[in-house]
Every structure is written in C-alpha cells, then in structure tokens.
Design a protein around this motif. Structure first.
Motif, mmCIF file in Angstrom:
data_model
loop_
_atom_site.group_PDB
_atom_site.id
_atom_site.type_symbol
_atom_site.label_atom_id
_atom_site.label_comp_id
_atom_site.label_asym_id
_atom_site.label_seq_id
_atom_site.Cartn_x
_atom_site.Cartn_y
_atom_site.Cartn_z
ATOM 1 N N ASP A 113 44.467 34.892 39.797
ATOM 2 C CA ASP A 113 45.405 34.090 39.023
ATOM 3 C C ASP A 113 44.644 33.497 37.843
ATOM 4 O OD1 ASP A 113 47.233 32.375 37.931
ATOM 5 O OD2 ASP A 113 47.575 31.197 39.753
ATOM 6 N N LEU A 114 44.899 34.029 36.649
ATOM 7 C CA LEU A 114 44.252 33.573 35.425
ATOM 8 C C LEU A 114 45.252 32.865 34.504
ATOM 9 C CD1 LEU A 114 42.040 36.711 34.873
ATOM 10 C CD2 LEU A 114 41.135 34.390 34.952
ATOM 11 N N SER A 115 46.337 32.418 35.052
ATOM 12 C CA SER A 115 47.346 31.764 34.224
ATOM 13 C C SER A 115 46.751 30.551 33.519
ATOM 14 C CB SER A 115 48.556 31.351 35.070
ATOM 15 O OG SER A 115 48.168 30.529 36.152
ATOM 16 N N ARG A 116 47.053 30.469 32.233
ATOM 17 C CA ARG A 116 46.598 29.375 31.358
ATOM 18 C C ARG A 116 45.086 29.335 31.169
ATOM 19 N NH1 ARG A 116 49.415 27.474 35.205
ATOM 20 N NH2 ARG A 116 47.768 26.055 35.934
ATOM 21 N N ALA A 117 44.375 30.376 31.576
ATOM 22 C CA ALA A 117 42.932 30.428 31.324
ATOM 23 C C ALA A 117 42.681 30.597 29.831
ATOM 24 C CB ALA A 117 42.292 31.571 32.107
ATOM 25 N N GLN A 118 41.559 30.069 29.355
ATOM 26 C CA GLN A 118 41.245 30.080 27.936
ATOM 27 C C GLN A 118 40.089 31.047 27.653
ATOM 28 O OE1 GLN A 118 41.352 30.088 24.452
ATOM 29 N NE2 GLN A 118 42.556 28.248 24.919
ATOM 30 N N PHE A 119 40.326 31.973 26.699
ATOM 31 C CA PHE A 119 39.313 32.964 26.332
ATOM 32 C C PHE A 119 38.973 32.893 24.845
ATOM 33 C CE2 PHE A 119 41.395 34.586 30.125
ATOM 34 C CZ PHE A 119 40.345 35.035 30.896
ATOM 35 N N HIS A 120 39.111 31.748 24.244
ATOM 36 C CA HIS A 120 38.902 31.610 22.802
ATOM 37 C C HIS A 120 37.472 32.001 22.418
ATOM 38 C CE1 HIS A 120 39.559 30.139 18.783
ATOM 39 N NE2 HIS A 120 38.548 29.285 18.882
ATOM 40 N N LYS A 121 37.359 32.950 21.509
ATOM 41 C CA LYS A 121 36.081 33.440 20.978
ATOM 42 C C LYS A 121 35.149 34.004 22.050
ATOM 43 C CE LYS A 121 35.893 30.600 16.795
ATOM 44 N NZ LYS A 121 35.072 29.628 16.014
ATOM 45 N N ALA A 122 35.691 34.421 23.182
ATOM 46 C CA ALA A 122 34.871 35.051 24.220
ATOM 47 C C ALA A 122 34.534 36.483 23.824
ATOM 48 C CB ALA A 122 35.608 35.034 25.558
ATOM 49 N N THR A 123 33.407 36.985 24.323
ATOM 50 C CA THR A 123 33.022 38.383 24.128
ATOM 51 C C THR A 123 33.580 39.173 25.298
ATOM 52 O OG1 THR A 123 30.981 37.685 23.035
ATOM 53 C CG2 THR A 123 31.108 39.968 23.777
ATOM 54 N N MET A 124 34.527 40.086 25.021
ATOM 55 C CA MET A 124 35.331 40.677 26.088
ATOM 56 C C MET A 124 35.123 42.179 26.286
ATOM 57 S SD MET A 124 37.283 38.064 27.113
ATOM 58 C CE MET A 124 38.754 38.782 27.847
ATOM 59 N N ALA A 125 34.372 42.835 25.419
ATOM 60 C CA ALA A 125 34.238 44.291 25.506
ATOM 61 C C ALA A 125 33.687 44.693 26.872
ATOM 62 C CB ALA A 125 33.330 44.805 24.395
ATOM 63 N N GLY A 126 34.468 45.462 27.629
ATOM 64 C CA GLY A 126 34.055 45.912 28.945
ATOM 65 C C GLY A 126 34.534 45.046 30.091
ATOM 66 N N ALA A 127 35.025 43.851 29.810
ATOM 67 C CA ALA A 127 35.594 43.008 30.872
ATOM 68 C C ALA A 127 36.812 43.708 31.464
ATOM 69 C CB ALA A 127 35.979 41.646 30.315
ATOM 70 N N ARG A 128 36.945 43.671 32.787
ATOM 71 C CA ARG A 128 38.000 44.436 33.455
ATOM 72 C C ARG A 128 38.973 43.504 34.168
ATOM 73 N NH1 ARG A 128 36.013 49.673 33.262
ATOM 74 N NH2 ARG A 128 37.765 50.433 34.512
ATOM 75 N N PHE A 129 40.256 43.805 34.023
ATOM 76 C CA PHE A 129 41.323 43.020 34.641
ATOM 77 C C PHE A 129 42.212 43.975 35.432
ATOM 78 C CE2 PHE A 129 39.876 40.801 30.918
ATOM 79 C CZ PHE A 129 39.921 39.465 31.243
ATOM 80 N N ARG A 130 42.424 43.674 36.700
ATOM 81 C CA ARG A 130 43.243 44.552 37.539
ATOM 82 C C ARG A 130 44.186 43.711 38.386
ATOM 83 N NH1 ARG A 130 42.723 49.843 39.332
ATOM 84 N NH2 ARG A 130 43.760 50.314 41.304
ATOM 85 N N ARG A 131 45.485 43.886 38.130
ATOM 86 C CA ARG A 131 46.543 43.195 38.881
ATOM 87 C C ARG A 131 46.301 41.681 38.927
ATOM 88 N NH1 ARG A 131 46.094 48.129 41.889
ATOM 89 N NH2 ARG A 131 48.015 49.334 41.653
ATOM 90 N N CYS A 132 46.182 41.100 37.750
ATOM 91 C CA CYS A 132 45.957 39.667 37.633
ATOM 92 C C CYS A 132 47.176 38.958 37.055
ATOM 93 C CB CYS A 132 44.746 39.393 36.724
ATOM 94 S SG CYS A 132 43.166 39.912 37.434
ATOM 95 N N GLU A 133 47.300 37.677 37.362
ATOM 96 C CA GLU A 133 48.327 36.826 36.766
ATOM 97 C C GLU A 133 47.782 36.325 35.435
ATOM 98 O OE1 GLU A 133 51.401 34.957 35.677
ATOM 99 O OE2 GLU A 133 51.541 35.765 37.721
ATOM 100 N N LEU A 134 48.451 36.704 34.331
ATOM 101 C CA LEU A 134 47.919 36.412 32.998
ATOM 102 C C LEU A 134 48.864 35.555 32.167
ATOM 103 C CD1 LEU A 134 46.576 40.009 32.194
ATOM 104 C CD2 LEU A 134 45.253 38.037 32.966
#
Length: 210
Positions: free
Chosen positions: A150-171
């Motif tokens: 559950d990643l609801s309301r999570a903050q990713f501002h200016k994060a480095t995301m290349a390669g980060a994996r998300f599978r069946r998550c609450e977004l």
C-alpha cells in the motif's frame, strides 16, 4: 547468523555511543526511548523487541533478523542496514532519512508515514507492506521492489526511479509521479497510475457515464 546467540545482558541493553554488539539475541527486550549514536549490531536477532521512540543516529544493522519488533517513531538518520530481514514489524513514523539499505527485505511490515528522504536502496524488497504516506523525496530507488504494498499518498518527489519495480501495489494519490521515469510497473497497476499521472498533468477525466 552464528550457530549460537547469547541473550542480551545489561551491557547489550544499556546502549552507549559507538558501541559494537555481536551475536546477541534480544527477544522481549524493551529499548524504547534509548539514545545512542553510531551503534553497530552485528549478527543479532531481535524478536518482539521494543525500540519505540528510540534515537539511534548512524546506527548499523549487519546480518540481522528483526521479527515482530516495534520500531515506531524511531529516529535513525543515516542508518546503515546490510543483509537484514524485517518481518511483521511495526515502524510507523520511522525516520531513516539519508540512510543506506543493501540486501534488505521488509515483509508484512507496517511502515506508514516513514521518512526515507535522500536514502539509497540497493537490492531492497518491500513485500505486503503498508507504506501509506511514506516519504521517498530525492531517494535513490533504483534497486528497490515493491510487491503487494500500500503506497497510497506516498511521496516520490525528485526520486531516482529507473529500475524501481512495482507489482500489484496500491498507488492512489502518490506524489511526485513525474519523477517515475524508468520505473517498471506491473500491468495491473497501470490503470490506477494513469489517473495519478493525468492529475499531475492537469488532465480532467470525466466520469464514464457522461
């Protein structure tokens, strides 16, 4: 983990600055509110251990197992976790900003409202974790996988995301969606993510019955 662990005694319970603790089993030990900087836990086992409200800047956990521990509101700025598993833990409000996590697994943990600003994740997995409202601002997430979280309301501002994996998550309601360049998203998550992206771009999505 070593073949034999020694029960944590007074020396291991009364933490001091720059202390090194090796091969200790903490069990039902309460360390709530403890203050100690630069502590190293090497090959230790924590089961039902209470750390709530502890202040442990620059703490290091190496080759440790953490099971059903209470890490809520722990302040662990610049923490280092290497080859650590955490399962069934409560860590609401944990602050691990500017930390480094390498070969770490969080399983069935409550890690909502946590602070991971500027942290680096190298081969880290969050599986079936509650990360609602977590703050990953400017974190390096290139080596992290989120599975069934559950990643609801999570903050990713200016994060480095290349390669980060998300599978069946609450977004729902995630922030900083424009920083997701290079992230790998499971097809089941695309629909919900598209609404978040549309909102970030100012696109108005009409209800289906209009």
């Amino acid at each position: 983990m070593p073949a034999k662990l020694w029960p944590a005694g007074d020396v291991q319970r009364e933490l001091e600055h720059e202390q090194t603790i090796e091969a200790a089993a903490y069990g039902d030990v309460h360390l709530a509110g403890v203050l100690a900087e630069g502590v190293l836990f090497d090959r230790c086992d924590f089961r039902r251990t209470g750390f709530a409200g502890a202040f442990l800047p620059s703490v290091r956990f190496v080759d440790c197992v953490v099971d059903t521990a209470d890490l809520s509101n722990v302040r662990a700025e610049k923490a280092r976790l290497q080859r650590v598993t955490l399962s069934g833990c409560r860590a609401t409000g944990l602050a691990c900003n500017d930390g480094l996590l390498s070969d770490v697994a969080f399983v069935d943990c409550k890690v909502d409202l946590t602070n991971w600003r500027f942290a680096r994740f190298d081969v880290v997995t969050f599986e079936r974790c509650n990360l609602a409202g977590a703050d990953f601002t400017e974190a390096d997430l290139r080596g992290v996988s989120f599975i069934g979280c559950d990643l609801s309301r999570a903050q990713f501002h200016k994060a480095t995301m290349a390669g980060a994996r998300f599978r069946r998550c609450e977004l729902q309601g995630v922030g900083g969606i424009t920083s997701w360049e290079g992230a790998v998203v499971h097809p089941d998550d695309l629909l919900e993510l598209s609404y978040v992206l549309a909102g970030a771009l100012g696109i108005v999505v009409e209800p289906a019955d209009q």
